[in-house]
Design a protein around this motif. Structure first.
Motif, short mmCIF file in Angstrom:
data_model
loop_
_atom_site.label_atom_id
_atom_site.label_comp_id
_atom_site.label_asym_id
_atom_site.label_seq_id
_atom_site.Cartn_x
_atom_site.Cartn_y
_atom_site.Cartn_z
N LEU A 137 0.84 -1.18 0.00
CA LEU A 137 0.00 0.00 0.00
C LEU A 137 0.89 1.24 0.00
O LEU A 137 1.80 1.35 0.82
CB LEU A 137 -0.87 -0.02 1.26
N ARG A 138 0.64 2.14 -0.92
CA ARG A 138 1.38 3.40 -0.98
C ARG A 138 0.69 4.39 -0.05
O ARG A 138 -0.54 4.46 -0.01
CB ARG A 138 1.39 3.94 -2.41
N PHE A 139 1.48 5.19 0.70
CA PHE A 139 0.91 6.20 1.60
C PHE A 139 1.71 7.49 1.53
O PHE A 139 2.85 7.52 1.07
CB PHE A 139 0.85 5.68 3.04
N ASP A 140 1.09 8.55 1.99
CA ASP A 140 1.72 9.86 2.09
C ASP A 140 1.27 10.47 3.40
O ASP A 140 0.08 10.64 3.64
CB ASP A 140 1.31 10.74 0.91
N ILE A 141 2.24 10.77 4.28
CA ILE A 141 1.94 11.35 5.59
C ILE A 141 2.84 12.56 5.78
O ILE A 141 4.06 12.42 5.83
CB ILE A 141 2.21 10.36 6.73
N GLY A 142 2.25 13.71 5.90
CA GLY A 142 3.03 14.91 6.19
C GLY A 142 4.17 15.14 5.22
O GLY A 142 5.24 15.58 5.63
N GLY A 143 3.97 14.83 3.95
CA GLY A 143 5.00 15.04 2.95
C GLY A 143 5.98 13.88 2.80
O GLY A 143 6.88 13.94 1.97
N VAL A 144 5.84 12.84 3.59
CA VAL A 144 6.69 11.66 3.47
C VAL A 144 5.90 10.58 2.74
O VAL A 144 4.81 10.19 3.18
CB VAL A 144 7.15 11.15 4.86
N THR A 145 6.45 10.10 1.63
CA THR A 145 5.81 9.06 0.85
C THR A 145 6.50 7.74 1.12
O THR A 145 7.72 7.68 1.25
CB THR A 145 5.90 9.40 -0.65
N GLY A 146 5.72 6.69 1.21
CA GLY A 146 6.30 5.38 1.46
C GLY A 146 5.36 4.26 1.07
O GLY A 146 4.30 4.49 0.48
N HIS A 147 5.80 3.04 1.40
CA HIS A 147 5.03 1.84 1.09
C HIS A 147 4.98 0.93 2.32
O HIS A 147 6.00 0.72 2.98
CB HIS A 147 5.68 1.08 -0.07
N LEU A 148 3.80 0.41 2.58
CA LEU A 148 3.57 -0.57 3.62
C LEU A 148 3.36 -1.91 2.92
O LEU A 148 2.49 -2.02 2.06
CB LEU A 148 2.33 -0.20 4.44
N THR A 149 4.16 -2.90 3.27
CA THR A 149 4.03 -4.24 2.70
C THR A 149 3.76 -5.23 3.82
O THR A 149 4.46 -5.23 4.84
CB THR A 149 5.31 -4.65 1.94
N THR A 150 2.72 -6.04 3.65
CA THR A 150 2.39 -7.07 4.64
C THR A 150 2.44 -8.44 3.99
O THR A 150 2.23 -8.57 2.79
CB THR A 150 0.98 -6.86 5.23
N ASN A 151 2.73 -9.43 4.79
CA ASN A 151 2.68 -10.83 4.37
C ASN A 151 1.98 -11.61 5.46
O ASN A 151 2.24 -11.41 6.65
CB ASN A 151 4.08 -11.40 4.14
#
Length: 150
Positions: free
Chosen positions: A35-49
């Motif tokens: 899942l791609r996210f953006d929080i307070g100008g920081v973009t990242g990815h959350l990956t779960t297994n």
């Protein structure tokens, strides 16, 4: 100046795990999502297994600021969380500890189920709670979807 009983004040709660808590490695082929996210100008990815039964087994978070202290912190935190999950620590224990943690970056989130995050761990553990815990557990832990800025 009178001395106080310092060791008595510093007693910490000790969490004991069964010695038989062997690591349950995730299978070679895993179910999960990124899942791609953006929080307070920081973009990242959350990956779960997840395991075949749907129970969460691994969590990885990466941010676009590779090499930054934030990236290193997240790598270390979620490697430890993944090991804990594989050794039997319930996800709700992590959610109770980290949901609501407040530090930068914080702000509106691109995830409509969350709306506003007080920190990256706050966002990640609230998202994981909504995806992997039942509604009664989410309610007990005060996890709700939707935009809230407190």
């Amino acid at each position: 100046m009178a001395r106080t009983d310092a060791p008595a004040r510093r007693r910490r709660r000790v969490i004991r795990m069964e010695q038989s808590a062997a690591r349950q490695h995730p299978p070679r082929r895993r179910r999960g999502y990124t899942l791609r996210f953006d929080i307070g100008g920081v973009t990242g990815h959350l990956t779960t297994n997840a395991y075949p039964d749907g129970k969460l087994g691994e969590v990885w978070v990466s941010v676009d600021q590779q090499g930054s202290p934030l990236s290193g912190f997240l790598d270390s935190l979620f490697a430890a969380v993944s090991l804990g999950l594989q050794h039997g620590v319930p996800l709700e224990t992590y959610v109770a500890k980290y949901a609501g943690a407040q530090f930068d970056p914080r702000g509106p989130v691109s995830d409509p189920d969350i709306g506003f995050a007080h920190s990256l761990p706050d966002y990640v553990f609230r998202r994981l709670a909504l995806d992997y815990l039942d509604a009664a557990t989410c309610t007990r832990l005060s996890i709700a979807g939707g935009p809230t800025e407190e």
